[in-house]
Structures are given as structure tokens and as C-alpha cells.
Design a protein around this motif. Structure first.
Motif, PDB file in Angstrom:
ATOM      1  N   SER A   1     -27.801  26.598   6.678  1.00  0.00           N
ATOM      2  CA  SER A   1     -27.943  24.939   6.472  1.00  0.00           C
ATOM      3  C   SER A   1     -27.400  24.308   7.507  1.00  0.00           C
ATOM      4  O   SER A   1     -26.633  24.713   8.359  1.00  0.00           O
TER       5      SER A   1
ATOM      6  N   GLY B   1     -40.695  21.775  -5.144  1.00  0.00           N
ATOM      7  CA  GLY B   1     -39.783  22.381  -4.187  1.00  0.00           C
ATOM      8  C   GLY B   1     -38.568  21.593  -3.731  1.00  0.00           C
ATOM      9  O   GLY B   1     -37.763  21.766  -2.798  1.00  0.00           O
TER      10      GLY B   1
ATOM     11  N   ARG C   1     -30.962  14.648   0.731  1.00  0.00           N
ATOM     12  CA  ARG C   1     -31.804  15.749   1.416  1.00  0.00           C
ATOM     13  C   ARG C   1     -30.735  16.766   1.848  1.00  0.00           C
ATOM     14  O   ARG C   1     -29.636  16.336   2.701  1.00  0.00           O
TER      15      ARG C   1
ATOM     16  N   SER D   1     -31.229  20.169   4.771  1.00  0.00           N
ATOM     17  CA  SER D   1     -31.863  20.774   5.760  1.00  0.00           C
ATOM     18  C   SER D   1     -31.476  22.460   5.401  1.00  0.00           C
ATOM     19  O   SER D   1     -30.212  22.715   5.660  1.00  0.00           O
TER      20      SER D   1
ATOM     21  N   THR E   1     -35.224  28.277   7.095  1.00  0.00           N
ATOM     22  CA  THR E   1     -36.153  29.244   6.594  1.00  0.00           C
ATOM     23  C   THR E   1     -36.586  30.249   7.473  1.00  0.00           C
ATOM     24  O   THR E   1     -36.145  30.122   8.664  1.00  0.00           O
TER      25      THR E   1
ATOM     26  N   SER F   1     -39.311  30.231   8.780  1.00  0.00           N
ATOM     27  CA  SER F   1     -40.151  29.623  10.034  1.00  0.00           C
ATOM     28  C   SER F   1     -39.322  28.519  10.545  1.00  0.00           C
ATOM     29  O   SER F   1     -39.843  27.558  11.374  1.00  0.00           O
TER      30      SER F   1
ATOM     31  N   PRO G   1     -36.195  25.231  10.523  1.00  0.00           N
ATOM     32  CA  PRO G   1     -35.420  24.026   9.576  1.00  0.00           C
ATOM     33  C   PRO G   1     -36.520  23.603   8.671  1.00  0.00           C
ATOM     34  O   PRO G   1     -37.434  23.140   9.065  1.00  0.00           O
ATOM     35  N   HIS G   2     -35.998  23.331   7.409  1.00  0.00           N
ATOM     36  CA  HIS G   2     -36.939  22.653   6.347  1.00  0.00           C
ATOM     37  C   HIS G   2     -35.993  21.776   5.563  1.00  0.00           C
ATOM     38  O   HIS G   2     -35.008  22.199   5.047  1.00  0.00           O
ATOM     39  N   GLU G   3     -36.336  20.319   5.477  1.00  0.00           N
ATOM     40  CA  GLU G   3     -35.850  19.334   4.763  1.00  0.00           C
ATOM     41  C   GLU G   3     -36.031  19.607   3.316  1.00  0.00           C
ATOM     42  O   GLU G   3     -37.139  19.432   2.922  1.00  0.00           O
ATOM     43  N   PHE G   4     -35.211  19.630   2.418  1.00  0.00           N
ATOM     44  CA  PHE G   4     -35.490  19.717   0.798  1.00  0.00           C
ATOM     45  C   PHE G   4     -34.820  18.540   0.299  1.00  0.00           C
ATOM     46  O   PHE G   4     -33.798  18.296   0.556  1.00  0.00           O
TER      47      PHE G   4
ATOM     48  N   LEU H   1     -41.298  30.501   1.796  1.00  0.00           N
ATOM     49  CA  LEU H   1     -40.529  29.822   2.932  1.00  0.00           C
ATOM     50  C   LEU H   1     -39.777  31.053   3.446  1.00  0.00           C
ATOM     51  O   LEU H   1     -39.469  30.696   4.892  1.00  0.00           O
ATOM     52  N   TRP H   2     -39.252  31.995   2.983  1.00  0.00           N
ATOM     53  CA  TRP H   2     -38.479  32.996   3.382  1.00  0.00           C
ATOM     54  C   TRP H   2     -39.413  34.187   3.541  1.00  0.00           C
ATOM     55  O   TRP H   2     -38.498  35.199   4.324  1.00  0.00           O
TER      56      TRP H   2
END
Length: 192
Positions: free
Chosen positions: A54, A91, A110, A112, A115, A117, A119-122, A148-149
Motif C-alpha cells: 500500500s 469496492g 481513502r 491506495s 493491485t 495493474s 495503484p488503486h484508491e479504495f 483487481l489482483w
């Protein structure tokens, strides 16, 4: 109290191996299908436990498919369960209270995660009580994690039995269903 609240399934099956979150801990998909097809099984929850990177360091992540009876096993910290679970299904993350405290995060914030592909902000939907790890963990929907993974593995399942089925009698059937293909830890809720 926490164990009684959390452990809702009748039987728990886990892939053996060292340490939580290790990628090699996985139930063989053929064995999993055989377990779920065993007479006496009414429903199941599934878990993929991994360590993910992360923006704030490595995080223990539990990607979960929850059976209807499992939602009540997650003790939320003063959040509205209807809103939290709706956001979770779309999500958002849930953070254990110790992880939220350690990272100074709260619902509405949030986090990050890296993943497959990038970084993805959750969004963070809620905080839950968890006493299994001092560093804490995060929880997300198994469907979201898989998307995502690109990881279809399962680390453990909680099995809910049909009404009137005795867990002690079901365990030998589950062991036989593995066909000696994989050694698994299979324990009843009562034994745990």
C-alpha cells in the motif's frame, strides 16, 4: 465474546502452511469444488488472505465472500451496517480498528493499494473490531480482489451445514471428499 461473535460457520477448512497471508496457502480448486458438493453443506464463506503493498506499507488483506450468516460476525465500530455493507459490495475497504488507528484513517477516507495493474484508491466504508493481529488488517469483497489482483485462489472456507447435520459426522465426509489430493485443516466450530 469476539470469537463467539466472529465464528459463525459450523466447520472451518484451511490450507496449511506457514504464516498468514502467504500466497502458497491455497485450497486446490478441485478439492474446494468437492468439499462444497458434499451432502450436508448448505452454504459457505470463502477467504483469500494475502499481504498487499500500500502507499502506507504492507497490509494484511482478507478478501471475503460472505455467506448471509457471516455478515453478523463482523462487529462494526458505530457505523451503519446497511451503508457499510453496500459500500463494501461496491469496492470499499473495511479496516480493523488497530489498522485504522495505526494509519490514522477513518470511514470516508481513502487508502491506495498496489493491485496487479498498479495503484488503486479504495474508499474506506467502515471500521471493525479485530483481535487477531496487533498490526491490523483490511477487508474487501472477494469479487473485487479477484478482479483487481487476478488471483482466484482461496485460503480458507467456513462451511454452514444443513439443518440437522452433525459437524462431527460431516468432517469424515469432507476428508473423504479431498480424495487425498490435498491435506487440509478441517475443524468444527465446537472443536475450535
Amino acid at each position: 465474546h469476539w470469537l463467539t461473535q466472529t465464528m459463525r460457520a459450523d466447520i472451518y477448512v484451511a490450507a496449511p502452511g506457514p504464516g498468514a497471508g502467504r500466497p502458497e496457502r491455497r485450497i486446490d480448486p478441485v478439492v474446494l469444488d468437492a468439499l462444497l458438493a458434499t451432502p450436508g453443506i448448505a452454504d459457505h464463506s470463502a477467504n483469500r488472505s494475502v499481504i498487499v503493498r500500500s502507499s502506507r506499507g504492507d497490509i494484511a488483506l482478507d478478501a471475503l465472500h460472505l455467506a448471509p450468516g457471516s455478515y453478523a460476525g463482523v462487529e462494526l465500530s458505530a457505523d451503519d451496517p446497511r451503508t457499510v455493507w453496500t459500500e463494501y459490495d461496491h469496492g470499499a475497504l473495511l479496516l480493523s480498528d488497530s489498522l485504522a488507528w495505526r494509519l490514522n484513517l477513518r470511514p470516508g477516507g481513502r487508502l491506495s493499494l498496489i493491485t496487479a495493474s498498479g495503484p488503486h484508491e479504495f474508499p474506506i466504508a467502515g471500521v471493525y473490531h479485530e483481535y487477531g493481529s496487533g498490526l491490523g488488517s483490511a477487508m474487501m469483497s472477494l469479487d473485487v480482489y479477484r478482479r483487481l489482483w487476478h488471483d482466484d485462489a482461496i485460503t480458507a472456507v467456513g462451511l454452514y451445514l444443513r439443518h440437522g447435520v452433525d459437524a462431527a459426522k460431516e468432517i469424515p465426509r469432507l476428508e473423504a471428499a479431498t480424495g487425498r489430493r490435498q491435506a487440509l485443516l478441517i475443524r468444527s466450530n465446537a472443536d475450535i
